[in-house]
Design a protein around this motif. Structure first.
Motif, PDB file in Angstrom:
ATOM      1  N   GLU A 139     -15.307   2.782   8.209  1.00  0.00           N
ATOM      2  CA  GLU A 139     -14.193   3.673   8.365  1.00  0.00           C
ATOM      3  C   GLU A 139     -13.115   3.401   8.751  1.00  0.00           C
ATOM      4  O   GLU A 139     -12.951   3.005  10.116  1.00  0.00           O
ATOM      5  CB  GLU A 139     -14.719   4.759   8.799  1.00  0.00           C
ATOM      6  N   ILE A 140     -11.907   3.299   7.901  1.00  0.00           N
ATOM      7  CA  ILE A 140     -10.678   2.905   8.448  1.00  0.00           C
ATOM      8  C   ILE A 140      -9.872   4.238   8.606  1.00  0.00           C
ATOM      9  O   ILE A 140      -9.855   5.233   7.810  1.00  0.00           O
ATOM     10  CB  ILE A 140      -9.828   2.017   7.649  1.00  0.00           C
ATOM     11  N   CYS A 141      -9.291   4.533   9.802  1.00  0.00           N
ATOM     12  CA  CYS A 141      -8.477   5.655  10.253  1.00  0.00           C
ATOM     13  C   CYS A 141      -6.851   5.363  10.241  1.00  0.00           C
ATOM     14  O   CYS A 141      -6.378   4.195  10.824  1.00  0.00           O
ATOM     15  CB  CYS A 141      -8.895   6.395  11.541  1.00  0.00           C
ATOM     16  N   LEU A 142      -6.128   6.131   9.713  1.00  0.00           N
ATOM     17  CA  LEU A 142      -4.535   5.887   9.411  1.00  0.00           C
ATOM     18  C   LEU A 142      -4.067   7.051  10.260  1.00  0.00           C
ATOM     19  O   LEU A 142      -4.443   8.218   9.951  1.00  0.00           O
ATOM     20  CB  LEU A 142      -4.189   5.796   8.075  1.00  0.00           C
ATOM     21  N   SER A 143      -2.972   6.744  10.944  1.00  0.00           N
ATOM     22  CA  SER A 143      -2.102   7.838  11.526  1.00  0.00           C
ATOM     23  C   SER A 143      -0.738   7.484  10.860  1.00  0.00           C
ATOM     24  O   SER A 143      -0.276   6.499  11.150  1.00  0.00           O
ATOM     25  CB  SER A 143      -2.217   7.753  12.938  1.00  0.00           C
ATOM     26  N   LEU A 144      -0.207   8.657  10.511  1.00  0.00           N
ATOM     27  CA  LEU A 144       1.301   8.500  10.037  1.00  0.00           C
ATOM     28  C   LEU A 144       2.045   9.601  10.233  1.00  0.00           C
ATOM     29  O   LEU A 144       1.597  10.797  10.436  1.00  0.00           O
ATOM     30  CB  LEU A 144       1.370   8.350   8.201  1.00  0.00           C
ATOM     31  N   LEU A 145       3.391   9.585  10.287  1.00  0.00           N
ATOM     32  CA  LEU A 145       4.258  10.677  10.650  1.00  0.00           C
ATOM     33  C   LEU A 145       4.420  11.422   9.384  1.00  0.00           C
ATOM     34  O   LEU A 145       4.332  10.965   8.314  1.00  0.00           O
ATOM     35  CB  LEU A 145       5.769   9.977  11.111  1.00  0.00           C
ATOM     36  N   GLY A 170       5.251  11.606   3.997  1.00  0.00           N
ATOM     37  CA  GLY A 170       4.501  12.167   3.338  1.00  0.00           C
ATOM     38  C   GLY A 170       4.295  12.043   1.774  1.00  0.00           C
ATOM     39  O   GLY A 170       3.260  12.054   1.140  1.00  0.00           O
ATOM     40  N   THR A 171       5.516  11.627   1.324  1.00  0.00           N
ATOM     41  CA  THR A 171       5.465  11.099  -0.375  1.00  0.00           C
ATOM     42  C   THR A 171       4.848   9.949  -0.467  1.00  0.00           C
ATOM     43  O   THR A 171       4.119  10.010  -1.512  1.00  0.00           O
ATOM     44  CB  THR A 171       7.093  10.902  -0.574  1.00  0.00           C
ATOM     45  N   ALA A 172       4.915   8.905   0.174  1.00  0.00           N
ATOM     46  CA  ALA A 172       4.115   7.899   0.402  1.00  0.00           C
ATOM     47  C   ALA A 172       2.637   8.106   0.167  1.00  0.00           C
ATOM     48  O   ALA A 172       1.895   7.386  -0.431  1.00  0.00           O
ATOM     49  CB  ALA A 172       4.630   6.628   1.077  1.00  0.00           C
ATOM     50  N   VAL A 173       2.129   8.912   1.370  1.00  0.00           N
ATOM     51  CA  VAL A 173       0.868   9.352   1.464  1.00  0.00           C
ATOM     52  C   VAL A 173       0.310  10.010   0.410  1.00  0.00           C
ATOM     53  O   VAL A 173      -0.836   9.461  -0.238  1.00  0.00           O
ATOM     54  CB  VAL A 173       0.534  10.121   2.772  1.00  0.00           C
ATOM     55  N   ASN A 174       1.069  11.027  -0.300  1.00  0.00           N
ATOM     56  CA  ASN A 174       0.425  11.577  -1.385  1.00  0.00           C
ATOM     57  C   ASN A 174       0.272  10.848  -2.715  1.00  0.00           C
ATOM     58  O   ASN A 174      -0.676  10.832  -3.302  1.00  0.00           O
ATOM     59  CB  ASN A 174       1.598  12.723  -2.019  1.00  0.00           C
ATOM     60  N   GLU A 199      -3.475  12.406   9.353  1.00  0.00           N
ATOM     61  CA  GLU A 199      -4.665  11.492   9.582  1.00  0.00           C
ATOM     62  C   GLU A 199      -5.377  11.270   8.093  1.00  0.00           C
ATOM     63  O   GLU A 199      -5.590  12.176   7.513  1.00  0.00           O
ATOM     64  CB  GLU A 199      -5.574  12.097  10.487  1.00  0.00           C
ATOM     65  N   ILE A 200      -5.548   9.936   7.899  1.00  0.00           N
ATOM     66  CA  ILE A 200      -6.461   9.671   6.690  1.00  0.00           C
ATOM     67  C   ILE A 200      -7.791   8.977   7.104  1.00  0.00           C
ATOM     68  O   ILE A 200      -7.499   7.839   7.753  1.00  0.00           O
ATOM     69  CB  ILE A 200      -5.754   8.856   5.622  1.00  0.00           C
ATOM     70  N   LYS A 201      -8.875   9.193   6.551  1.00  0.00           N
ATOM     71  CA  LYS A 201      -9.891   8.411   6.953  1.00  0.00           C
ATOM     72  C   LYS A 201     -10.618   7.937   5.785  1.00  0.00           C
ATOM     73  O   LYS A 201     -10.601   8.328   4.618  1.00  0.00           O
ATOM     74  CB  LYS A 201     -11.146   9.170   7.639  1.00  0.00           C
ATOM     75  N   ILE A 202     -10.820   6.327   5.621  1.00  0.00           N
ATOM     76  CA  ILE A 202     -11.087   5.869   4.565  1.00  0.00           C
ATOM     77  C   ILE A 202     -12.546   5.050   4.482  1.00  0.00           C
ATOM     78  O   ILE A 202     -12.404   4.286   5.425  1.00  0.00           O
ATOM     79  CB  ILE A 202      -9.924   4.847   3.935  1.00  0.00           C
ATOM     80  N   GLY A 235      -9.331  -4.768  -1.564  1.00  0.00           N
ATOM     81  CA  GLY A 235      -8.837  -3.658  -2.416  1.00  0.00           C
ATOM     82  C   GLY A 235      -7.925  -2.763  -1.631  1.00  0.00           C
ATOM     83  O   GLY A 235      -6.903  -2.439  -2.022  1.00  0.00           O
ATOM     84  N   ILE A 236      -8.710  -2.517  -0.585  1.00  0.00           N
ATOM     85  CA  ILE A 236      -7.785  -1.389   0.263  1.00  0.00           C
ATOM     86  C   ILE A 236      -6.603  -1.965   0.846  1.00  0.00           C
ATOM     87  O   ILE A 236      -5.480  -1.246   0.881  1.00  0.00           O
ATOM     88  CB  ILE A 236      -8.847  -0.832   1.456  1.00  0.00           C
ATOM     89  N   VAL A 237      -6.607  -3.099   1.520  1.00  0.00           N
ATOM     90  CA  VAL A 237      -5.322  -3.706   1.832  1.00  0.00           C
ATOM     91  C   VAL A 237      -4.270  -3.779   0.880  1.00  0.00           C
ATOM     92  O   VAL A 237      -3.091  -3.539   1.039  1.00  0.00           O
ATOM     93  CB  VAL A 237      -5.708  -5.213   2.327  1.00  0.00           C
ATOM     94  N   ARG A 238      -4.627  -4.102  -0.590  1.00  0.00           N
ATOM     95  CA  ARG A 238      -3.635  -3.791  -1.715  1.00  0.00           C
ATOM     96  C   ARG A 238      -3.010  -2.735  -1.597  1.00  0.00           C
ATOM     97  O   ARG A 238      -1.935  -2.346  -1.888  1.00  0.00           O
ATOM     98  CB  ARG A 238      -4.121  -4.296  -2.824  1.00  0.00           C
ATOM     99  N   GLU A 239      -3.992  -1.401  -1.578  1.00  0.00           N
ATOM    100  CA  GLU A 239      -3.484   0.150  -1.613  1.00  0.00           C
ATOM    101  C   GLU A 239      -2.975   0.239  -0.570  1.00  0.00           C
ATOM    102  O   GLU A 239      -1.471   0.886  -0.647  1.00  0.00           O
ATOM    103  CB  GLU A 239      -4.754   0.789  -1.825  1.00  0.00           C
ATOM    104  N   LEU A 240      -2.962  -0.107   0.526  1.00  0.00           N
ATOM    105  CA  LEU A 240      -2.093   0.058   1.820  1.00  0.00           C
ATOM    106  C   LEU A 240      -0.917  -0.558   1.855  1.00  0.00           C
ATOM    107  O   LEU A 240       0.047  -0.086   2.157  1.00  0.00           O
ATOM    108  CB  LEU A 240      -2.901  -0.134   3.062  1.00  0.00           C
ATOM    109  N   THR A 241      -0.912  -1.775   1.325  1.00  0.00           N
ATOM    110  CA  THR A 241       0.188  -2.578   1.014  1.00  0.00           C
ATOM    111  C   THR A 241       1.094  -1.753   0.094  1.00  0.00           C
ATOM    112  O   THR A 241       2.404  -1.638   0.312  1.00  0.00           O
ATOM    113  CB  THR A 241       0.117  -3.857   0.403  1.00  0.00           C
ATOM    114  N   ASN A 242       0.862  -1.070  -0.970  1.00  0.00           N
ATOM    115  CA  ASN A 242       1.579  -0.557  -1.889  1.00  0.00           C
ATOM    116  C   ASN A 242       2.106   0.822  -1.155  1.00  0.00           C
ATOM    117  O   ASN A 242       3.533   0.990  -1.501  1.00  0.00           O
ATOM    118  CB  ASN A 242       0.892   0.138  -3.232  1.00  0.00           C
ATOM    119  N   MET A 243       1.449   1.399  -0.488  1.00  0.00           N
ATOM    120  CA  MET A 243       1.781   2.509   0.240  1.00  0.00           C
ATOM    121  C   MET A 243       3.164   2.272   1.330  1.00  0.00           C
ATOM    122  O   MET A 243       3.905   2.822   1.380  1.00  0.00           O
ATOM    123  CB  MET A 243       0.581   3.471   1.031  1.00  0.00           C
ATOM    124  N   MET A 244       2.771   1.199   1.993  1.00  0.00           N
ATOM    125  CA  MET A 244       3.887   0.768   3.164  1.00  0.00           C
ATOM    126  C   MET A 244       5.002   0.216   2.163  1.00  0.00           C
ATOM    127  O   MET A 244       6.105   0.606   2.845  1.00  0.00           O
ATOM    128  CB  MET A 244       3.341  -0.242   3.758  1.00  0.00           C
TER     129      MET A 244
END
Length: 266
Positions: free
Chosen positions: A5-11, A15-19, A39-42, A54-63
Motif C-alpha cells: 500500500e502506497i500512501c500519498l499526501s498532497l496539498l 486537486g486537478t492533477a489528483v482528480n 490522502e490517497i492509498k494505492i 506501472g504506478i510510478v508511470r501514473e504518478l509521474t504523469n500526475m506530477m
C-alpha cells in the motif's frame, strides 16, 4: 496476493492533477479529501516489478501535470508577478511551451526519482518530495521561467518594433510601384523594378556606411533599403533557401504584410 500500500499526501492546490489521476489509474485506491491535505492509498502487487513500474508511470504523469499547472505558475508569479504584473500570464504560457519542449528530460528525472523512492518507502508527501528530493528539478524550472521571460521580452520588443515600422510605411510616400528582391546564394541581395532594371537607391552609400559602422548584416541592410523605398508591391526570389533567408523573408512579410509575394522561381 502480496500487496503493497502506497500512501500519498498532497496539498489541495494539486486537486486537478489528483482528480485526473483518480479517473485514469488502473490501480485500486482510496481517496480522502481533508481540509488541508488530500490522502490517497494505492494498492500495488509487491511481487511484480511491472506493477511498481506501472504506478510510478501514473504518478509521474500526475506530477508532470501538477508541476506544469501549479508549481510552474507559482514560480512565475513569485518571480515576476510584481514587475511584470500585466504580462504574468503571457510569461507563464511561454514557460509552459518551454516545459513541453523539455518534457522527455523532465519526465525521465521524475520517473527515476519516484521509482527509487517507492522501492524503499510506502509514504510520499508530494510537496516535500518535490522540494527536498528534486531540488535539481526546481532549479531547472527556475531556469525555464528565466528563459521564458527573456524570450517573451524579446518577442514583445520585436512586435513593438514591427508595429512602428508598419506605421512608418503607412504614412510614408511610396517611391516605387513594384520591387523585385533577389536573395543571392552569398546572402547578398539585388533589387529590380518591374521592368527588370536594377534599382540604385540614392541612399545606398549612406546606408552602407552606416551598416558597416554599426557592424550590421545584409539582412538589416535589405530591410532598411525596403523601408526607404517603401514599395507598393514586393516580389521575393530566394536562391539562398536557408533558415537565415527564411527569417528575413518572414520579417519583410511582418512589416509589409499583404504587399509581399514570394516567387517559386529563384
Amino acid at each position: 496476493m502480496n500487496n503493497k500500500e502506497i500512501c500519498l499526501s498532497l496539498l489541495p492546490k494539486y486537486g486537478t492533477a489528483v482528480n485526473q489521476f483518480i479517473e485514469s489509474t488502473r490501480f485500486e485506491n482510496v481517496i480522502n479529501y481533508n481540509e488541508d491535505t488530500i490522502e490517497i492509498k494505492i494498492k500495488v502487487n509487491n511481487g511484480q516489478v511491472s506493477s511498481q513500474i506501472g504506478i510510478v508511470r501514473e504518478l509521474t504523469n500526475m506530477m508532470m501535470k501538477l508541476i506544469q499547472e501549479v508549481i510552474l505558475k507559482e514560480h512565475v508569479h513569485k518571480s515576476y508577478g510584481i514587475i511584470y504584473k500585466d504580462n504574468e500570464n503571457d510569461i507563464y504560457e511561454k514557460s509552459k511551451e518551454i516545459f513541453t519542449d523539455k518534457e522527455i528530460l523532465i519526465r525521465e528525472s521524475i520517473f527515476y526519482n519516484l521509482n527509487n523512492y517507492i522501492s524503499n518507502n510506502n509514504h510520499i508527501d508530494i510537496d516535500g518530495f518535490v522540494k527536498f528530493r528534486m531540488k535539481d528539478l526546481l532549479s531547472y524550472i527556475s531556469n525555464i521561467c528565466d528563459i521564458a521571460l527573456e524570450e517573451y521580452l524579446i518577442k514583445k520588443d520585436y512586435d513593438e518594433f514591427i508595429n512602428v515600422l508598419r506605421y512608418f510605411i503607412k504614412v510614408q510616400d511610396s517611391k516605387i510601384d513594384t520591387l523585385k528582391v533577389y536573395i543571392r546564394k552569398d546572402s547578398s541581395f539585388i533589387l529590380y523594378d518591374k521592368y527588370n532594371n536594377i534599382i540604385q537607391n540614392e541612399n545606398d552609400e549612406e546606408l552602407m556606411n552606416m551598416f558597416i559602422k554599426e557592424n550590421l548584416n545584409y539582412e538589416d541592410f535589405l530591410i532598411s533599403t525596403l523601408l526607404s523605398l517603401c514599395p507598393k508591391h514586393i516580389q521575393i526570389y530566394d536562391s539562398l533557401k536557408t533558415n537565415a533567408s527564411r527569417e528575413v523573408i518572414e520579417t519583410i512579410k511582418s512589416i509589409f504584410q499583404e504587399k509581399v509575394e514570394e516567387s517559386n522561381k529563384s
